[in-house]
Design an enzyme around this catalytic site. Structure first.
Site, PDB file in Angstrom:
ATOM      1  N   HIS A  97      -8.616  -0.459   3.017  1.00 35.14           N
ATOM      2  CA  HIS A  97      -8.535   0.463   4.152  1.00 35.14           C
ATOM      3  C   HIS A  97      -9.957   0.310   4.860  1.00 35.14           C
ATOM      4  O   HIS A  97      -9.948   0.442   6.020  1.00 35.14           O
ATOM      5  CB  HIS A  97      -8.064   1.892   3.840  1.00 35.14           C
ATOM      6  N   ASP A 104      -0.851   2.240   5.228  1.00 38.45           N
ATOM      7  CA  ASP A 104       0.188   2.616   4.704  1.00 38.45           C
ATOM      8  C   ASP A 104       1.146   2.850   5.535  1.00 38.45           C
ATOM      9  O   ASP A 104       1.169   3.516   6.589  1.00 38.45           O
ATOM     10  CB  ASP A 104      -0.268   3.936   4.048  1.00 38.45           C
ATOM     11  N   GLU A 161       1.645   1.545  -5.359  1.00 44.04           N
ATOM     12  CA  GLU A 161       2.125   1.983  -4.190  1.00 44.04           C
ATOM     13  C   GLU A 161       3.009   1.616  -3.310  1.00 44.04           C
ATOM     14  O   GLU A 161       2.913   0.348  -2.761  1.00 44.04           O
ATOM     15  CB  GLU A 161       0.864   2.347  -3.476  1.00 44.04           C
ATOM     16  N   HIS A 164       1.735   0.826   0.560  1.00 40.28           N
ATOM     17  CA  HIS A 164       0.421   0.283   1.034  1.00 40.28           C
ATOM     18  C   HIS A 164       0.590  -1.228   1.203  1.00 40.28           C
ATOM     19  O   HIS A 164       1.089  -2.110   0.016  1.00 40.28           O
ATOM     20  CB  HIS A 164      -0.537   0.479  -0.256  1.00 40.28           C
TER      21      HIS A 164
END
Length: 193
Positions: A97, A104, A161, A164
């Site tokens: 990120h 996300d 996740e 993500h």
């Protein structure tokens, strides 16, 4: 790859819905981390996002962006709140990120409802893994749809996740210094876990 090749996603893709969770208290810290809702991505990731937006539309969905570029200062706050490298990149490695190459995201259906993915964003548990057997079948199908949309655009997912996605070669991009401010670490450390 220029470190400041970041695109304002809100301006570039007005059809996107954006709810930057770290600009709100609706995240794992229970407090806002970002001082404002700046939604930025590296130009290469923005190009892949453009493809994913088109693919989602063909499939009858819209994308909802939950996070994009994350200042390293924010990453440090998240690490203090959840020092588990399965879910938060350690500061020594840096987050993709913070390279502007990860985002996300979730799906919105044709009726404008957020699609059920079986867990909320930022639920740092095994239930958030993309293919967990305890997640209801429809939520698993929704995760597979999101995964297909993002992979077809040029992103790759991670094992822990469902929300993500990042460019496959993200580690080759440089970390980008804090481009906007975060709430102080002392404010964000008043975390109830």
């Amino acid at each position: 790859m220029e470190s400041h090749s970041l695109i304002d996603i809100r301006a570039a893709f007005p059809q996107l819905s954006i709810d930057l969770k770290y600009a709100t208290a609706d995240n794992l810290t229970g407090q806002p981390i970002y001082s404002g809702a700046h939604c930025l991505l590296h130009a290469d990731a923005a190009q892949a996002l453009s493809e994913s937006i088109n693919i989602a539309s063909v499939a009858g969905y819209r994308l909802l962006i939950l996070d994009a570029y994350r200042p390293p200062e924010a990453q440090a706050i998240l690490w203090r709140a959840c020092p588990n490298q399965d879910y938060v990149a350690p500061l020594s490695r840096g987050s993709n990120h913070s390279r502007g190459t990860a985002l996300d995201v979730t799906l919105i259906d044709e009726q404008g409802r957020i699609v059920d993915m079986g867990t909320g964003f930022d639920e740092m548990s095994e239930l958030s893994h993309p293919y967990h057997p305890a997640v209801a079948i429809q939520a698993q199908r929704n995760r597979l749809m999101l995964n297909a949309i993002m992979l077809a655009g040029g992103f790759t997912g991670i094992a822990t996740e469902w929300w993500h996605f990042e460019l496959p070669d993200s580690e080759n991009y440089p970390l980008i210094a804090d481009l906007f401010s975060c709430h102080s670490a002392s404010q964000a450390e008043n975390v109830t876990q």
